[in-house]
Design a protein around this motif. Structure first.
Motif, mmCIF file in Angstrom:
data_model
loop_
_atom_site.group_PDB
_atom_site.id
_atom_site.type_symbol
_atom_site.label_atom_id
_atom_site.label_comp_id
_atom_site.label_asym_id
_atom_site.label_seq_id
_atom_site.Cartn_x
_atom_site.Cartn_y
_atom_site.Cartn_z
ATOM 1 N N GLU A 60 -31.740 22.377 39.720
ATOM 2 C CA GLU A 60 -31.092 23.653 39.460
ATOM 3 C C GLU A 60 -32.049 24.602 38.727
ATOM 4 O O GLU A 60 -32.129 25.791 39.047
ATOM 5 C CB GLU A 60 -29.815 23.452 38.652
ATOM 6 N N LEU A 61 -32.786 24.074 37.756
ATOM 7 C CA LEU A 61 -33.766 24.913 37.050
ATOM 8 C C LEU A 61 -34.856 25.398 37.998
ATOM 9 O O LEU A 61 -35.209 26.573 37.995
ATOM 10 C CB LEU A 61 -34.388 24.149 35.888
ATOM 11 N N GLU A 62 -35.389 24.492 38.819
ATOM 12 C CA GLU A 62 -36.420 24.891 39.774
ATOM 13 C C GLU A 62 -35.903 25.949 40.740
ATOM 14 O O GLU A 62 -36.590 26.931 41.027
ATOM 15 C CB GLU A 62 -36.914 23.678 40.566
ATOM 16 N N HIS A 63 -34.702 25.749 41.243
ATOM 17 C CA HIS A 63 -34.132 26.690 42.205
ATOM 18 C C HIS A 63 -33.946 28.073 41.574
ATOM 19 O O HIS A 63 -34.250 29.098 42.198
ATOM 20 C CB HIS A 63 -32.793 26.171 42.717
ATOM 21 N N ASN A 64 -33.443 28.119 40.351
ATOM 22 C CA ASN A 64 -33.151 29.400 39.709
ATOM 23 C C ASN A 64 -34.369 30.084 39.107
ATOM 24 O O ASN A 64 -34.373 31.298 38.969
ATOM 25 C CB ASN A 64 -32.089 29.214 38.625
ATOM 26 N N LEU A 65 -35.401 29.328 38.768
ATOM 27 C CA LEU A 65 -36.551 29.914 38.099
ATOM 28 C C LEU A 65 -37.773 30.081 38.987
ATOM 29 O O LEU A 65 -38.797 30.569 38.541
ATOM 30 C CB LEU A 65 -36.920 29.069 36.865
ATOM 31 N N THR A 66 -37.681 29.677 40.242
ATOM 32 C CA THR A 66 -38.831 29.864 41.126
ATOM 33 C C THR A 66 -38.481 30.763 42.280
ATOM 34 O O THR A 66 -37.369 31.069 42.527
ATOM 35 C CB THR A 66 -39.362 28.523 41.678
#
Length: 66
Positions: A60-66
């Motif tokens: 979720e962090l990767e999806h939202n921050l990249t």
């Protein structure tokens, strides 16, 4: 910004590991990239702030921050 975002994946992964270790959750993320200004690079600087639902999930962090 997607071409510049690839290195951020490692940082998002490490952040999620630390959140889980400390039993915390992120509610906001900010990514700032600053490259060599003397290169003819379109990505010499960029920033992105994102509000999140509380999470410690790497994907979720990767999806939202990249």
């Amino acid at each position: 910004m997607s071409k510049c975002s690839r290195p951020w994946t490692a940082y998002a992964t490490r952040a999620a590991e630390k959140l889980r270790r400390d039993k915390l959750a992120a509610v906001q993320g900010f990514v700032f990239l600053h490259a060599n200004a003397f290169n003819d690079d379109r990505c010499s600087h960029a920033g992105k702030a994102v509000d999140l639902d509380p999470t410690d999930d790497t994907q979720e962090l990767e999806h939202n921050l990249t």
